[in-house]
Design a protein around this motif. Structure first.
Motif, mmCIF file in Angstrom:
data_model
loop_
_atom_site.group_PDB
_atom_site.id
_atom_site.type_symbol
_atom_site.label_atom_id
_atom_site.label_comp_id
_atom_site.label_asym_id
_atom_site.label_seq_id
_atom_site.Cartn_x
_atom_site.Cartn_y
_atom_site.Cartn_z
ATOM 1 N N GLN A 74 -6.428 4.418 2.748
ATOM 2 C CA GLN A 74 -6.436 5.717 2.079
ATOM 3 C C GLN A 74 -6.513 5.583 0.559
ATOM 4 O O GLN A 74 -6.743 6.564 -0.143
ATOM 5 C CB GLN A 74 -5.179 6.502 2.458
ATOM 6 N N LEU A 75 -6.297 4.368 0.042
ATOM 7 C CA LEU A 75 -6.384 4.146 -1.402
ATOM 8 C C LEU A 75 -7.851 4.073 -1.806
ATOM 9 O O LEU A 75 -8.526 3.070 -1.605
ATOM 10 C CB LEU A 75 -5.685 2.839 -1.783
ATOM 11 N N CYS A 76 -8.339 5.150 -2.378
ATOM 12 C CA CYS A 76 -9.751 5.209 -2.774
ATOM 13 C C CYS A 76 -9.863 6.163 -3.952
ATOM 14 O O CYS A 76 -9.853 7.387 -3.779
ATOM 15 C CB CYS A 76 -10.605 5.678 -1.590
ATOM 16 N N VAL A 77 -9.932 5.592 -5.153
ATOM 17 C CA VAL A 77 -9.947 6.393 -6.376
ATOM 18 C C VAL A 77 -11.337 6.321 -7.011
ATOM 19 O O VAL A 77 -11.755 5.253 -7.470
ATOM 20 C CB VAL A 77 -8.882 5.891 -7.368
ATOM 21 N N PRO A 78 -12.080 7.440 -7.026
ATOM 22 C CA PRO A 78 -13.428 7.429 -7.611
ATOM 23 C C PRO A 78 -13.403 7.101 -9.101
ATOM 24 O O PRO A 78 -12.417 7.380 -9.799
ATOM 25 C CB PRO A 78 -13.908 8.875 -7.379
ATOM 26 N N ARG A 79 -14.503 6.524 -9.576
ATOM 27 C CA ARG A 79 -14.650 6.191 -10.994
ATOM 28 C C ARG A 79 -15.971 6.746 -11.512
ATOM 29 O O ARG A 79 -16.918 6.935 -10.738
ATOM 30 C CB ARG A 79 -14.577 4.674 -11.187
ATOM 31 N N PRO A 80 -16.042 7.024 -12.818
ATOM 32 C CA PRO A 80 -17.269 7.621 -13.371
ATOM 33 C C PRO A 80 -18.519 6.792 -13.100
ATOM 34 O O PRO A 80 -19.604 7.325 -12.876
ATOM 35 C CB PRO A 80 -16.969 7.711 -14.874
ATOM 36 N N ILE A 81 -18.358 5.471 -13.119
ATOM 37 C CA ILE A 81 -19.487 4.565 -12.895
ATOM 38 C C ILE A 81 -19.089 3.547 -11.830
ATOM 39 O O ILE A 81 -17.997 2.991 -11.866
ATOM 40 C CB ILE A 81 -19.890 3.838 -14.190
ATOM 41 N N GLY A 82 -19.987 3.316 -10.888
ATOM 42 C CA GLY A 82 -19.725 2.304 -9.875
ATOM 43 C C GLY A 82 -18.956 2.835 -8.691
ATOM 44 O O GLY A 82 -18.766 4.038 -8.511
ATOM 45 N N ARG A 83 -18.488 1.912 -7.889
ATOM 46 C CA ARG A 83 -17.793 2.264 -6.661
ATOM 47 C C ARG A 83 -16.355 2.688 -6.941
ATOM 48 O O ARG A 83 -15.771 2.305 -7.958
ATOM 49 C CB ARG A 83 -17.800 1.069 -5.704
ATOM 50 N N PRO A 84 -15.759 3.437 -6.016
ATOM 51 C CA PRO A 84 -14.341 3.766 -6.154
ATOM 52 C C PRO A 84 -13.478 2.515 -6.097
ATOM 53 O O PRO A 84 -13.836 1.523 -5.456
ATOM 54 C CB PRO A 84 -14.065 4.680 -4.951
ATOM 55 N N ARG A 85 -12.337 2.570 -6.745
ATOM 56 C CA ARG A 85 -11.410 1.426 -6.678
ATOM 57 C C ARG A 85 -10.539 1.579 -5.437
ATOM 58 O O ARG A 85 -9.949 2.632 -5.202
ATOM 59 C CB ARG A 85 -10.540 1.355 -7.922
ATOM 60 N N THR A 86 -10.439 0.524 -4.669
ATOM 61 C CA THR A 86 -9.671 0.549 -3.421
ATOM 62 C C THR A 86 -8.642 -0.574 -3.344
ATOM 63 O O THR A 86 -7.847 -0.597 -2.405
ATOM 64 C CB THR A 86 -10.606 0.424 -2.212
ATOM 65 N N THR A 87 -8.648 -1.500 -4.309
ATOM 66 C CA THR A 87 -7.744 -2.656 -4.240
ATOM 67 C C THR A 87 -6.783 -2.654 -5.429
ATOM 68 O O THR A 87 -7.217 -2.752 -6.571
ATOM 69 C CB THR A 87 -8.540 -3.973 -4.235
ATOM 70 N N PRO A 88 -5.487 -2.549 -5.173
ATOM 71 C CA PRO A 88 -4.509 -2.654 -6.260
ATOM 72 C C PRO A 88 -4.371 -4.092 -6.746
ATOM 73 O O PRO A 88 -4.861 -5.029 -6.106
ATOM 74 C CB PRO A 88 -3.211 -2.161 -5.611
ATOM 75 N N ASP A 89 -3.691 -4.269 -7.873
ATOM 76 C CA ASP A 89 -3.448 -5.613 -8.386
ATOM 77 C C ASP A 89 -2.425 -6.344 -7.522
ATOM 78 O O ASP A 89 -2.535 -7.554 -7.307
ATOM 79 C CB ASP A 89 -2.937 -5.539 -9.831
ATOM 80 N N ALA A 90 -1.424 -5.607 -7.059
ATOM 81 C CA ALA A 90 -0.379 -6.196 -6.229
ATOM 82 C C ALA A 90 0.204 -5.119 -5.328
ATOM 83 O O ALA A 90 0.147 -3.933 -5.643
ATOM 84 C CB ALA A 90 0.714 -6.812 -7.097
ATOM 85 N N VAL A 91 0.746 -5.556 -4.196
ATOM 86 C CA VAL A 91 1.418 -4.647 -3.264
ATOM 87 C C VAL A 91 2.852 -5.114 -3.084
ATOM 88 O O VAL A 91 3.097 -6.272 -2.727
ATOM 89 C CB VAL A 91 0.701 -4.596 -1.904
ATOM 90 N N LEU A 92 3.802 -4.218 -3.331
ATOM 91 C CA LEU A 92 5.221 -4.493 -3.163
ATOM 92 C C LEU A 92 5.694 -3.796 -1.890
ATOM 93 O O LEU A 92 5.432 -2.606 -1.703
ATOM 94 C CB LEU A 92 6.029 -3.971 -4.353
ATOM 95 N N ALA A 93 6.378 -4.521 -1.034
ATOM 96 C CA ALA A 93 6.857 -3.944 0.221
ATOM 97 C C ALA A 93 8.077 -4.716 0.685
ATOM 98 O O ALA A 93 8.300 -5.865 0.285
ATOM 99 C CB ALA A 93 5.765 -3.978 1.288
ATOM 100 N N ASP A 94 8.885 -4.095 1.562
ATOM 101 C CA ASP A 94 10.092 -4.749 2.038
ATOM 102 C C ASP A 94 9.799 -5.648 3.245
ATOM 103 O O ASP A 94 8.642 -5.848 3.627
ATOM 104 C CB ASP A 94 11.193 -3.724 2.333
ATOM 105 N N LYS A 95 10.862 -6.155 3.876
ATOM 106 C CA LYS A 95 10.722 -7.143 4.952
ATOM 107 C C LYS A 95 10.005 -6.604 6.185
ATOM 108 O O LYS A 95 9.502 -7.383 6.997
ATOM 109 C CB LYS A 95 12.094 -7.672 5.342
ATOM 110 N N ALA A 96 9.961 -5.275 6.321
ATOM 111 C CA ALA A 96 9.277 -4.706 7.483
ATOM 112 C C ALA A 96 7.781 -5.010 7.462
ATOM 113 O O ALA A 96 7.115 -4.931 8.495
ATOM 114 C CB ALA A 96 9.499 -3.199 7.534
#
Length: 281
Positions: free
Chosen positions: A167-189
């Motif tokens: 669901q992470l899909c942020v459009p940008r003025p030029i090029g493809r939308p950004r879908t990959t964050p720099d890092a993902v923080l999550a718990d043990k689950a």
């Protein structure tokens, strides 16, 4: 709380024209959005909305119409794109979930006439506590929601992880939308090998602790267990951003307890709350 002038200035250009091709002119968008927001902020039943908001049926119909044509999600995505363009979206993302108790009125949805995309179970699960829905979400580094996924309350966190990331899909003025964050923080689950493999394949840094049982299993297996996954304890301190985001959303009584029969309507209410959060930055 109603929309401020600054919030309205951000949202108004993103809304549909008030003079549609068919039918008469729509009621003022700002008035209707304030009515819907009041309903979900306070948990007030539709028929008990204050008279200053006009016909409750008009507000309810607008909510449903904009679910069907995707307006709520489009406005939410456009606000994310604006923030990203202005450098105000932090791409260190935290992922988590929260259980929402569903009122008994949320049960018994009709199978006909529901919006497209409505799950067959309406994202409702039964347990000892009664009806529940689980909201899986991602938040940016400033405690603002980026994506939502709904499942029945008894569903696990890990199986919904890839859905949240998709669901992470942020459009940008030029090029493809950004879908990959720099890092993902999550718990043990979210510490499974499948999730780590998914993040590694996409070039995303995983900041996820290893449960004690996994560590013990690696130690028992010796060399076959391999090295434990890298874990940045300092970066993990930022994981509370998603919990603080959940707290913001649950300040809306109509979100802290689900009254909506259909998952798509409840999801639209989550998008509305996110629109208020992002337009207030």
């Amino acid at each position: 709380m109603s929309l401020t002038d600054a919030q309205w200035a951000r949202i108004e250009p993103l809304l549909p024209d008030r003079a549609p091709r068919r039918g008469g002119r729509w009621r003022d968008h700002r008035e209707v959005i304030d009515a819907i927001a009041f309903k979900y902020r306070t948990g007030t039943p539709w028929m008990d909305l204050p008279e200053r908001f006009g016909s409750w049926k008009g507000a309810h119909n607008r909510l449903r119409m904009w679910v069907i044509d995707g307006t709520w999600e489009k406005v939410f995505t456009a606000l994310l794109a604006q923030a990203d363009t202005e450098g105000d979206l932090e791409w260190v993302v935290a992922v988590d979930s929260t259980i929402v108790r569903a009122h008994q009125h949320a049960a018994g949805a009709r199978q006909k006439g529901l919006p497209a995309g409505e799950p067959h179970d309406h994202a409702l699960g039964r347990s000892r506590g009664g009806l529940t829905t689980k909201v899986h979400l991602a938040a940016d580094g400033r405690c603002r929601p980026l994506a939502f996924v709904l499942t029945p309350g008894q569903a696990g966190d890990a199986p919904a992880f890839e859905q949240v990331m998709s669901q992470l899909c942020v459009p940008r003025p030029i090029g493809r939308p950004r879908t990959t964050p720099d890092a993902v923080l999550a718990d043990k689950a979210y510490s499974s090998r499948a999730i780590r493999r998914y993040l590694r394949r996409r070039g995303i840094r995983a900041v996820i602790p290893q449960p004690a049982d996994q560590a013990a299993n690696r130690k028992r297996r010796g060399r076959l267990g391999g090295r434990p996954p890298a874990f940045d304890r300092e970066a993990y301190k930022q994981r509370n951003t998603v919990e603080r985001c959940i707290n913001k959303l649950k300040q809306w009584r109509g979100l802290a307890t689900r009254y909506d029969k259909s998952a798509t309507i409840y999801l639209a209410a989550l998008h509305l709350a996110a629109i208020f959060i992002w337009s207030a930055r």
